[in-house]
Design a protein around this motif. Structure first.
Motif, PDB file in Angstrom:
ATOM      1  N   MET A   1       0.821  -1.193   0.000  1.00  0.00           N
ATOM      2  CA  MET A   1       0.000   0.000   0.000  1.00  0.00           C
ATOM      3  C   MET A   1       0.861   1.253   0.000  1.00  0.00           C
ATOM      4  O   MET A   1       0.387   2.364   0.209  1.00  0.00           O
ATOM      5  CB  MET A   1      -0.945   0.006   1.209  1.00  0.00           C
ATOM      6  N   GLU A   4       0.281   5.055  -1.808  1.00  0.00           N
ATOM      7  CA  GLU A   4      -1.116   5.452  -1.784  1.00  0.00           C
ATOM      8  C   GLU A   4      -1.404   6.270  -0.535  1.00  0.00           C
ATOM      9  O   GLU A   4      -0.957   5.941   0.557  1.00  0.00           O
ATOM     10  CB  GLU A   4      -2.026   4.216  -1.798  1.00  0.00           C
ATOM     11  N   THR A   6      -3.842   7.631   2.384  1.00  0.00           N
ATOM     12  CA  THR A   6      -4.967   7.068   3.124  1.00  0.00           C
ATOM     13  C   THR A   6      -5.630   8.147   3.962  1.00  0.00           C
ATOM     14  O   THR A   6      -5.087   9.236   4.142  1.00  0.00           O
ATOM     15  CB  THR A   6      -4.506   5.931   4.053  1.00  0.00           C
ATOM     16  N   GLU A  94      -6.726  -1.321   8.432  1.00  0.00           N
ATOM     17  CA  GLU A  94      -5.713  -0.825   7.509  1.00  0.00           C
ATOM     18  C   GLU A  94      -4.325  -1.316   7.915  1.00  0.00           C
ATOM     19  O   GLU A  94      -3.496  -1.665   7.074  1.00  0.00           O
ATOM     20  CB  GLU A  94      -5.748   0.708   7.487  1.00  0.00           C
ATOM     21  N   GLU A  98      -2.963  -6.771   4.205  1.00  0.00           N
ATOM     22  CA  GLU A  98      -1.935  -6.743   3.176  1.00  0.00           C
ATOM     23  C   GLU A  98      -2.610  -6.528   1.828  1.00  0.00           C
ATOM     24  O   GLU A  98      -3.736  -6.948   1.618  1.00  0.00           O
ATOM     25  CB  GLU A  98      -1.158  -8.067   3.168  1.00  0.00           C
ATOM     26  N   LYS A  99      -1.918  -5.888   0.935  1.00  0.00           N
ATOM     27  CA  LYS A  99      -2.496  -5.549  -0.371  1.00  0.00           C
ATOM     28  C   LYS A  99      -2.986  -6.795  -1.094  1.00  0.00           C
ATOM     29  O   LYS A  99      -2.286  -7.795  -1.182  1.00  0.00           O
ATOM     30  CB  LYS A  99      -1.448  -4.820  -1.224  1.00  0.00           C
ATOM     31  N   ASP A 100      -4.237  -6.721  -1.603  1.00  0.00           N
ATOM     32  CA  ASP A 100      -4.868  -7.799  -2.375  1.00  0.00           C
ATOM     33  C   ASP A 100      -5.019  -9.104  -1.587  1.00  0.00           C
ATOM     34  O   ASP A 100      -5.153 -10.183  -2.164  1.00  0.00           O
ATOM     35  CB  ASP A 100      -4.075  -8.086  -3.671  1.00  0.00           C
ATOM     36  N   THR A 303     -11.474   3.697  -1.663  1.00  0.00           N
ATOM     37  CA  THR A 303     -11.205   2.510  -0.864  1.00  0.00           C
ATOM     38  C   THR A 303     -12.237   2.403   0.222  1.00  0.00           C
ATOM     39  O   THR A 303     -12.555   3.389   0.875  1.00  0.00           O
ATOM     40  CB  THR A 303      -9.791   2.596  -0.226  1.00  0.00           C
TER      41      THR A 303
END
Length: 306
Positions: A1, A4, A6, A94, A98-100, A303
């Motif tokens: 992440m 990006e 937030t 958050e 973990e991403k994806d 998101t």
């Protein structure tokens, strides 16, 4: 992440509280009916036959606006409890995601319990004031506390009963909140994930509505026995130094003995009717504020808040 942007933690907490307060403005009458139903029977007689009977009796005997008794306490409760729990949950989600790779249901439940426990401790004084203010009208005139508002309630409780009384019933309140949040936040996230993966529902208000109603039903079934213990302990009076109930187990024992085991789910209908719409409105408001922040402030792809 990495790379990006937030939503800042302070904004997460503010969004959580605002969403909860907005929902409370709509469902406060149902909260009052739920509390009255749970207190019904403490005097030795069944005061209300049903939720509708409770609602019509309150309006008839106390006036239409009595259904909003305790609104100031309800709003303060959201400003403290919901701000903390939703802000903490969003932060933890958050932090651990973990991403994806979506979190497991067990992990979501654990994070929900942690967020609920922290939030409920912060919100217990407002919860105590809410229980007392919504239940006051059922008492004989000479036994009513007649709080003018939540500030007056908290001030008088501190002055007349001591500051620690503000956290009376804190243990069942924390337990209830942990059960509620483990069920509510985890089932909401899980239901929403399942609905989106089915391909039959797109991410949006309808998806949030369906996930919220599923979440509300699971939460109601799981949390009501703890909620009735919390309500009765916070409403009880101490006579000659002797409280009506020693703890949550004492409440459950007396309720089952005097009113039957299903009395632990007394007020199920207004509880769900209150929790369902409150969950729906809270999450929809939260999701929309989150989406707007990503779109107009961070200028990037939306998101989900939860």
């Amino acid at each position: 992440m990495s790379g990006e942007k937030t939503v800042p933690n302070a904004v997460k907490f503010a969004f959580g509280g605002t969403a909860g307060m907005g929902a409370t403005l709509v469902v406060q009458p149902l909260d009052l009916v739920k509390n009255r139903m749970q207190l019904s029977g403490t005097t030795g007689k069944k005061e209300y036959r049903s939720s509708m009977h409770a609602l019509t009796s309150i309006i008839k005997n106390e006036g239409f606006f009595a259904i909003y008794n305790g609104l100031s306490a309800g709003l303060l409760r959201q400003a403290t409890y919901t701000t903390t729990r939703l802000g903490t949950y969003s932060f933890l989600m958050e932090k651990f995601t973990e991403k994806d790779k979506p979190l497991s249901f067990a992990m979501k439940a654990g994070l929900g319990m942690a967020a609920g426990g922290i939030g409920s401790f912060v919100g217990t004084p407002a919860e105590l004031a809410l229980i007392r203010m919504t239940g006051d009208g059922r008492l004989p005139p000479d036994q009513r506390r007649n709080y003018k508002g939540v500030v007056n309630a908290l001030t008088r409780i501190t002055k007349e009963e001591g500051v620690l009384t503000l956290w009376r019933g804190c243990t069942p309140t924390v337990i209830r909140a942990m059960v509620v949040n483990a069920a509510q936040l985890a089932t909401y996230s899980q239901a929403k994930q399942a609905l989106l993966q089915s391909g039959k529902v797109q991410d949006g208000i309808f998806c949030h509505f369906l996930a919220s109603m599923i979440s509300g039903l699971a939460t109601t079934i799981a949390s009501m026995p703890v909620d009735i213990a919390k309500t009765r302990i916070q409403s009880m009076k101490v006579i000659d130094g002797k409280p009506e109930y020693k703890n949550a187990f004492d409440v459950w024992g007396k309720v089952i003995k005097n009113e039957g085991v299903f009395a632990l789910w007394k007020g199920f209908t207004p509880y769900y009717m209150r929790l369902g719409p409150h969950t729906v409105l809270t999450f929809i408001i939260l999701e929309q504020m989150n989406a707007a922040y990503y779109k107009y402030v961070l200028k990037q792809e939306v998101t989900s808040a939860l």
